[in-house]
Design an enzyme around this catalytic site. Structure first.
Site, PDB file in Angstrom:
ATOM      1  N   GLY A 195      -9.109  -5.746  -1.724  1.00 22.65           N
ATOM      2  CA  GLY A 195      -9.467  -4.708  -0.904  1.00 22.65           C
ATOM      3  C   GLY A 195     -10.766  -4.183  -1.319  1.00 22.65           C
TER       4      GLY A 195
ATOM      5  N   ASN B 207      -0.342   1.085   2.246  1.00 22.68           N
ATOM      6  CA  ASN B 207       0.808   1.831   2.677  1.00 22.68           C
ATOM      7  C   ASN B 207       1.333   0.798   3.824  1.00 22.68           C
ATOM      8  OD1 ASN B 207       1.082   4.351   1.531  1.00 22.68           O
ATOM      9  ND2 ASN B 207      -0.861   5.070   2.307  1.00 22.68           N
TER      10      ASN B 207
ATOM     11  N   HIS C  97       6.803   7.935  -0.526  1.00 22.69           N
ATOM     12  CA  HIS C  97       5.263   8.406  -0.193  1.00 22.69           C
ATOM     13  C   HIS C  97       5.351   8.626   1.071  1.00 22.69           C
ATOM     14  CE1 HIS C  97       1.145   9.058  -0.708  1.00 22.69           C
ATOM     15  NE2 HIS C  97       0.879   8.081  -0.031  1.00 22.69           N
TER      16      HIS C  97
ATOM     17  N   ASP D 162     -12.088  -9.523  -1.081  1.00 22.24           N
ATOM     18  CA  ASP D 162     -11.871  -9.060   0.182  1.00 22.24           C
ATOM     19  C   ASP D 162     -11.899 -10.259   1.096  1.00 22.24           C
ATOM     20  OD1 ASP D 162     -11.952  -5.924   1.501  1.00 22.24           O
ATOM     21  OD2 ASP D 162     -11.970  -7.877   2.790  1.00 22.24           O
TER      22      ASP D 162
ATOM     23  N   ARG E 187      -3.281   2.476  10.518  1.00 22.74           N
ATOM     24  CA  ARG E 187      -2.667   2.212  11.823  1.00 22.74           C
ATOM     25  C   ARG E 187      -3.682   2.578  13.058  1.00 22.74           C
ATOM     26  NH1 ARG E 187       2.802   5.627  12.568  1.00 22.74           N
ATOM     27  NH2 ARG E 187       2.840   5.806  14.767  1.00 22.74           N
TER      28      ARG E 187
HETATM   29  N1  APR Z   1      -7.095 -10.209   1.847  1.00 20.04           N
HETATM   30  C1  APR Z   1      -8.071  -9.320   1.406  1.00 20.04           C
HETATM   31  N2  APR Z   1      -8.632  -8.137   1.889  1.00 20.04           N
HETATM   32  C2  APR Z   1      -8.126  -7.772   3.032  1.00 20.04           C
HETATM   33  C3  APR Z   1      -7.045  -8.447   3.946  1.00 20.04           C
HETATM   34  C4  APR Z   1      -6.861  -9.695   3.339  1.00 20.04           C
HETATM   35  N3  APR Z   1      -5.827 -10.565   3.929  1.00 20.04           N
HETATM   36  N4  APR Z   1      -6.988  -7.899   4.975  1.00 20.04           N
HETATM   37  C5  APR Z   1      -7.824  -6.726   5.014  1.00 20.04           C
HETATM   38  N5  APR Z   1      -8.284  -6.591   3.769  1.00 20.04           N
HETATM   39  C6  APR Z   1      -9.403  -5.514   3.524  1.00 20.04           C
HETATM   40  C7  APR Z   1     -10.184  -5.308   4.570  1.00 20.04           C
HETATM   41  O1  APR Z   1     -11.187  -6.199   4.894  1.00 20.04           O
HETATM   42  C8  APR Z   1     -10.963  -3.908   3.938  1.00 20.04           C
HETATM   43  O2  APR Z   1     -12.081  -4.085   3.586  1.00 20.04           O
HETATM   44  O3  APR Z   1      -8.695  -4.572   3.064  1.00 20.04           O
HETATM   45  C9  APR Z   1      -9.879  -3.452   3.013  1.00 20.04           C
HETATM   46  C10 APR Z   1      -9.096  -2.295   3.479  1.00 20.04           C
HETATM   47  O4  APR Z   1     -10.050  -1.092   3.327  1.00 20.04           O
HETATM   48  P1  APR Z   1      -9.979   0.137   4.468  1.00 20.04           P
HETATM   49  O5  APR Z   1      -9.789  -0.340   5.561  1.00 20.04           O
HETATM   50  O6  APR Z   1     -11.449   0.809   3.804  1.00 20.04           O
HETATM   51  O7  APR Z   1      -8.883   0.991   3.998  1.00 20.04           O
HETATM   52  P2  APR Z   1      -8.853   2.038   2.734  1.00 20.04           P
HETATM   53  O8  APR Z   1      -9.071   3.486   3.149  1.00 20.04           O
HETATM   54  O9  APR Z   1      -9.370   1.561   1.305  1.00 20.04           O
HETATM   55  O10 APR Z   1      -7.209   1.864   2.448  1.00 20.04           O
HETATM   56  C11 APR Z   1      -6.343   0.616   1.800  1.00 20.04           C
HETATM   57  O11 APR Z   1      -4.869   2.042   0.605  1.00 20.04           O
HETATM   58  O12 APR Z   1      -4.339   4.244   0.489  1.00 20.04           O
HETATM   59  C12 APR Z   1      -4.071   3.102   1.376  1.00 20.04           C
HETATM   60  O13 APR Z   1      -3.360   3.625   3.383  1.00 20.04           O
HETATM   61  C13 APR Z   1      -4.172   3.181   2.709  1.00 20.04           C
HETATM   62  O14 APR Z   1      -3.181   1.142   3.306  1.00 20.04           O
HETATM   63  C14 APR Z   1      -4.213   1.623   2.978  1.00 20.04           C
HETATM   64  C15 APR Z   1      -5.077   1.094   1.786  1.00 20.04           C
END
Ligand code: APR
Length: 310
Positions: A13, A124, A179, A37, A86
């Site tokens: 991610g 989460n 959490h 990612d 969400r």
């Molecule tokens: N494989 C790899 N990456 C993925 C996939 C997948 N199948 N699906 C989604 N992603 C990536 C998205 O492309 C995005 O870049 O996960 C990343 C999530 O990043 P953000 O949307 O910026 O979310 P972020 O604020 O980093 O939070 C990530 O951490 O604290 C927790 O609640 C929060 O669950 C959330 C997580």
């Protein structure tokens, strides 16, 4: 002389939490970082940007951005931050199942290429996602850990320090339970420079701080309008990763699979653990008052409700 091999951490991610965690790890110089990612170009771009900061910051950790799980092979630690936030109109159950699908697939892909790694789950709903990661990896429970308590405690400590007018460094405090809204901050086990909290703050002020801690994540979401917190989550994730990489045996709250501890079985809940090179070295059981135990039980029940929905 055998070549010294730098440790390797995969961060799954490349969003806000993932990229900021990658930055902290790389800048600490403790490990090379692979940022992965599903979106093409995103991890490559952020990885390159982070690598170009290295000469200025002064570290030699390599940072690779990729969409290919082969690049993650033989990682020491895998940090899972991938998921979606969400969105309007989305129920909690929709989020649960979407993120469960994402966590299941990324953990399956990464765990088989790094069979000895320790997985740190950040996505989460945290406690439920730990169950998904444990099952998808097939790893033993001491190698699948949820990062939440370090963040909740950090928020709690921040508010206590501000209220008491002392350095955050001298505030020790921790939070038990899931959490979420049912987390259990424990004033009785909190201190400033070793002096119990009630010596500094009234019961009402402590209660207000406890309340604010419980909705710490929501407070940030409300301010940001889009997106959620990431500086403190990334710092808290780094604390967990560092304790593993350096075998520091920090005693910090994390989500761990309980099997009889605290009278709970088969459930991930936030508890104090000793965190070292093999992951969870020890789950520390502390005595709780009747009220604290009841609050802890309520929190565990809330986690169980989500896990049952999976
Ligand atoms: N494989 C790899 N990456 C993925 C996939 C997948 N199948 N699906 C989604 N992603 C990536 C998205 O492309 C995005 O870049 O996960 C990343 C999530 O990043 P953000 O949307 O910026 O979310 P972020 O604020 O980093 O939070 C990530 O951490 O604290 C927790 O609640 C929060 O669950 C959330 C997580």
């Amino acid at each position: 002389m055998a070549a010294l091999q730098r440790r390797k951490v995969t961060v799954i991610g490349a969003g806000n939490v993932g990229a900021t965690t990658a930055q902290r790890i790389a800048e600490s110089g403790l490990a090379d970082v692979v940022l992965i990612d599903i979106v093409e170009g995103l991890p490559q771009g952020k990885g390159l940007d982070l690598a170009e900061a290295a000469p200025v910051v002064g570290h030699d950790a390599r940072i690779v951005g990729t969409n290919n799980y082969d690049d993650t092979a033989n990682s020491d630690v895998i940090v899972v931050t991938s998921g979606i936030a969400r969105k309007p109109g989305m129920s909690r159950d929709d989020l649960l199942n979407t993120n469960a699908g994402i966590v299941r697939s990324v953990v399956t892909e990464s765990a088989k290429r790094s069979p000895d790694a320790i997985i740190v789950v950040v996505t989460n709903p945290l406690d439920a996602m730990c169950h998904v990661a444990l099952k998808a990896s097939g790893f033993p429970k001491h190698r699948v850990i949820g990062m939440a308590g370090t963040l909740d405690s950090a928020r709690y400590r921040t508010f206590i320090a501000a209220e008491a007018g002392v350095s955050v460094e001298d505030v020790r405090a921790f939070v038990l339970g899931g959490h979420g809204d049912t987390m259990v901050p424990l004033p009785r086990y909190s201190s400033i420079g070793g002096i119990p909290l009630p010596e500094f703050l009234s019961a009402e002020r402590i209660e207000a701080i406890v309340k604010r801690t419980r909705s710490g994540g929501a407070e940030i979401v409300e301010l940001l309008k889009t997106g959620s917190a990431y500086y403190a989550p990334a710092a808290a994730t780094f604390e967990v990763v560092e304790s593993i990489l350096l075998d520091r045996r920090r005693l910090i709250p994390c989500a761990a699979l309980l099997e009889g501890e605290y009278g709970i079985s088969g459930l991930y809940v936030g508890v104090p653990i000793v965190l070292g090179a093999s992951g969870i070295e020890k789950i520390v059981e502390i005595t709780l008052t009747v009220d604290e135990a009841a609050a802890f039980r309520r929190s565990a029940d809330a986690v169980k409700e989500l896990v049952d929905l999976l």
